[in-house]
Design a protein around this motif. Structure first.
Motif, PDB file in Angstrom:
ATOM      1  N   ALA A   1     -37.775 -18.219  38.132  1.00 34.72           N
ATOM      2  CA  ALA A   1     -37.525 -17.229  37.082  1.00 34.72           C
ATOM      3  C   ALA A   1     -37.652 -15.814  37.640  1.00 34.72           C
ATOM      4  O   ALA A   1     -36.836 -14.939  37.349  1.00 34.72           O
ATOM      5  CB  ALA A   1     -38.500 -17.439  35.925  1.00 34.72           C
ATOM      6  N   LYS A   2     -38.664 -15.593  38.460  1.00 37.72           N
ATOM      7  CA  LYS A   2     -38.861 -14.270  39.054  1.00 37.72           C
ATOM      8  C   LYS A   2     -37.707 -13.927  39.995  1.00 37.72           C
ATOM      9  O   LYS A   2     -37.217 -12.802  40.004  1.00 37.72           O
ATOM     10  CB  LYS A   2     -40.189 -14.233  39.795  1.00 37.72           C
ATOM     11  N   GLY A   3     -37.271 -14.898  40.769  1.00 35.49           N
ATOM     12  CA  GLY A   3     -36.172 -14.675  41.703  1.00 35.49           C
ATOM     13  C   GLY A   3     -34.859 -14.383  41.005  1.00 35.49           C
ATOM     14  O   GLY A   3     -34.109 -13.495  41.419  1.00 35.49           O
ATOM     15  N   THR A   4     -34.565 -15.086  39.936  1.00 33.58           N
ATOM     16  CA  THR A   4     -33.320 -14.820  39.212  1.00 33.58           C
ATOM     17  C   THR A   4     -33.377 -13.470  38.511  1.00 33.58           C
ATOM     18  O   THR A   4     -32.373 -12.762  38.449  1.00 33.58           O
ATOM     19  CB  THR A   4     -33.011 -15.934  38.196  1.00 33.58           C
ATOM     20  N   GLY A   5     -34.531 -13.128  37.998  1.00 32.53           N
ATOM     21  CA  GLY A   5     -34.669 -11.811  37.385  1.00 32.53           C
ATOM     22  C   GLY A   5     -34.483 -10.702  38.400  1.00 32.53           C
ATOM     23  O   GLY A   5     -33.814  -9.701  38.138  1.00 32.53           O
ATOM     24  N   ARG A   6     -35.053 -10.884  39.583  1.00 26.80           N
ATOM     25  CA  ARG A   6     -34.906  -9.887  40.649  1.00 26.80           C
ATOM     26  C   ARG A   6     -33.450  -9.791  41.087  1.00 26.80           C
ATOM     27  O   ARG A   6     -32.938  -8.700  41.334  1.00 26.80           O
ATOM     28  CB  ARG A   6     -35.798 -10.260  41.824  1.00 26.80           C
ATOM     29  N   ALA A   7     -32.769 -10.925  41.201  1.00 26.06           N
ATOM     30  CA  ALA A   7     -31.359 -10.909  41.603  1.00 26.06           C
ATOM     31  C   ALA A   7     -30.512 -10.175  40.572  1.00 26.06           C
ATOM     32  O   ALA A   7     -29.598  -9.427  40.932  1.00 26.06           O
ATOM     33  CB  ALA A   7     -30.852 -12.337  41.781  1.00 26.06           C
ATOM     34  N   ALA A   8     -30.818 -10.357  39.310  1.00 24.03           N
ATOM     35  CA  ALA A   8     -30.054  -9.685  38.262  1.00 24.03           C
ATOM     36  C   ALA A   8     -30.273  -8.175  38.293  1.00 24.03           C
ATOM     37  O   ALA A   8     -29.349  -7.402  38.046  1.00 24.03           O
ATOM     38  CB  ALA A   8     -30.439 -10.243  36.903  1.00 24.03           C
ATOM     39  N   VAL A   9     -31.474  -7.750  38.612  1.00 27.90           N
ATOM     40  CA  VAL A   9     -31.783  -6.319  38.646  1.00 27.90           C
ATOM     41  C   VAL A   9     -31.223  -5.658  39.901  1.00 27.90           C
ATOM     42  O   VAL A   9     -30.719  -4.540  39.850  1.00 27.90           O
ATOM     43  CB  VAL A   9     -33.317  -6.106  38.559  1.00 27.90           C
TER      44      VAL A   9
ATOM     45  N   GLY B   1     -23.908  -4.419  40.078  1.00 29.28           N
ATOM     46  CA  GLY B   1     -22.472  -4.257  40.265  1.00 29.28           C
ATOM     47  C   GLY B   1     -21.742  -5.572  40.419  1.00 29.28           C
ATOM     48  O   GLY B   1     -20.566  -5.682  40.102  1.00 29.28           O
ATOM     49  N   LEU B   2     -22.447  -6.596  40.896  1.00 30.27           N
ATOM     50  CA  LEU B   2     -21.834  -7.904  41.110  1.00 30.27           C
ATOM     51  C   LEU B   2     -21.265  -8.473  39.816  1.00 30.27           C
ATOM     52  O   LEU B   2     -20.205  -9.083  39.811  1.00 30.27           O
ATOM     53  CB  LEU B   2     -22.882  -8.867  41.679  1.00 30.27           C
ATOM     54  N   PHE B   3     -21.920  -8.207  38.714  1.00 30.04           N
ATOM     55  CA  PHE B   3     -21.528  -8.818  37.448  1.00 30.04           C
ATOM     56  C   PHE B   3     -20.252  -8.208  36.876  1.00 30.04           C
ATOM     57  O   PHE B   3     -19.560  -8.829  36.085  1.00 30.04           O
ATOM     58  CB  PHE B   3     -22.652  -8.689  36.424  1.00 30.04           C
ATOM     59  N   PHE B   4     -19.948  -6.980  37.243  1.00 30.91           N
ATOM     60  CA  PHE B   4     -18.809  -6.306  36.620  1.00 30.91           C
ATOM     61  C   PHE B   4     -17.632  -6.104  37.564  1.00 30.91           C
ATOM     62  O   PHE B   4     -16.598  -5.601  37.143  1.00 30.91           O
ATOM     63  CB  PHE B   4     -19.269  -4.958  36.057  1.00 30.91           C
ATOM     64  N   GLU B   5     -17.757  -6.462  38.852  1.00 32.88           N
ATOM     65  CA  GLU B   5     -16.655  -6.302  39.792  1.00 32.88           C
ATOM     66  C   GLU B   5     -15.475  -7.187  39.394  1.00 32.88           C
ATOM     67  O   GLU B   5     -14.344  -6.738  39.352  1.00 32.88           O
ATOM     68  CB  GLU B   5     -17.109  -6.620  41.207  1.00 32.88           C
TER      69      GLU B   5
ATOM     70  N   GLY C   1     -17.486 -12.433  36.879  1.00 35.27           N
ATOM     71  CA  GLY C   1     -18.735 -11.791  37.276  1.00 35.27           C
ATOM     72  C   GLY C   1     -19.695 -11.669  36.114  1.00 35.27           C
ATOM     73  O   GLY C   1     -20.900 -11.902  36.254  1.00 35.27           O
ATOM     74  N   LEU C   2     -19.159 -11.318  34.954  1.00 32.73           N
ATOM     75  CA  LEU C   2     -20.013 -11.189  33.775  1.00 32.73           C
ATOM     76  C   LEU C   2     -20.562 -12.556  33.359  1.00 32.73           C
ATOM     77  O   LEU C   2     -21.751 -12.689  33.048  1.00 32.73           O
ATOM     78  CB  LEU C   2     -19.234 -10.561  32.621  1.00 32.73           C
ATOM     79  N   LEU C   3     -19.707 -13.571  33.372  1.00 32.07           N
ATOM     80  CA  LEU C   3     -20.172 -14.913  33.031  1.00 32.07           C
ATOM     81  C   LEU C   3     -21.205 -15.415  34.034  1.00 32.07           C
ATOM     82  O   LEU C   3     -22.207 -16.029  33.659  1.00 32.07           O
ATOM     83  CB  LEU C   3     -18.988 -15.885  32.955  1.00 32.07           C
ATOM     84  N   PHE C   4     -20.975 -15.117  35.304  1.00 29.99           N
ATOM     85  CA  PHE C   4     -21.926 -15.510  36.338  1.00 29.99           C
ATOM     86  C   PHE C   4     -23.264 -14.802  36.129  1.00 29.99           C
ATOM     87  O   PHE C   4     -24.328 -15.412  36.221  1.00 29.99           O
ATOM     88  CB  PHE C   4     -21.342 -15.186  37.722  1.00 29.99           C
ATOM     89  N   GLY C   5     -23.216 -13.514  35.836  1.00 32.33           N
ATOM     90  CA  GLY C   5     -24.436 -12.749  35.575  1.00 32.33           C
ATOM     91  C   GLY C   5     -25.192 -13.262  34.364  1.00 32.33           C
ATOM     92  O   GLY C   5     -26.422 -13.389  34.388  1.00 32.33           O
TER      93      GLY C   5
END
Length: 158
Positions: A34-42, A46-50, A55-59
């Protein structure tokens, strides 16, 4: 003092550190995920919107997975708290059997509880270890690692 040492020796004989370490490994793994996924999201916004739809669905999938793992990690700690309380009662019983005088441990528990009180914060400075009396929890008995002193004394004397 003898009763307190008998209680701690009972923890050693029962291998409580190994039991709690093994039992907590799943909860620790979920919390780390959970901590790792939260850190990856933060760290990678830019990965989510490229690539807009994917990207948005993946995010969102990463955030949902992290939230689910965090909730599962919290829920996985509840049985650990119950296990910890039961190990404390077992150590109390074993210490009473070892000494042949359950009143000695009951007296020590009451003395620690009444004289200094149970601290609001953990005084072990980040070193997780078994102890005779743990700090109070704000979450009530469900999140406590040790049974209430009066429950322990009643089990010893009753």
């Amino acid at each position: 003092m003898t009763a307190v040492l008998a209680h701690e020796i009972a923890h050693i004989r029962h291998k409580d550190v190994a039991v709690m370490t093994l039992a907590s490994s799943f909860a620790i793994a979920l919390a780390a995920f959970a901590k790792g996924t939260g850190r990856a999201a933060v760290e990678a916004p830019g990965l989510f919107f490229e690539e807009f739809p994917f990207g948005l669905l993946f995010g969102l999938a990463i955030l949902a997975g992290g939230a689910a793992a965090g909730l599962a990690g919290f829920l996985a700690h509840l049985p650990l708290r119950w296990l910890s309380r039961s190990r404390e009662l077992a150590a109390d019983r074993a210490a009473a059997d070892l000494l042949g005088q359950p009143g000695l441990l009951a007296s020590a528990l009451l003395k620690v509880h009444e004289e200094g009180g149970i601290p609001l914060r953990d005084l072990r400075r980040g070193v997780p270890a078994l102890g005779l009396v743990a700090c109070r929890t704000k979450g009530g008995s469900l999140m406590a690692t040790h049974p209430h002193v009066h429950v322990r004394v009643r089990a010893l004397t009753g």
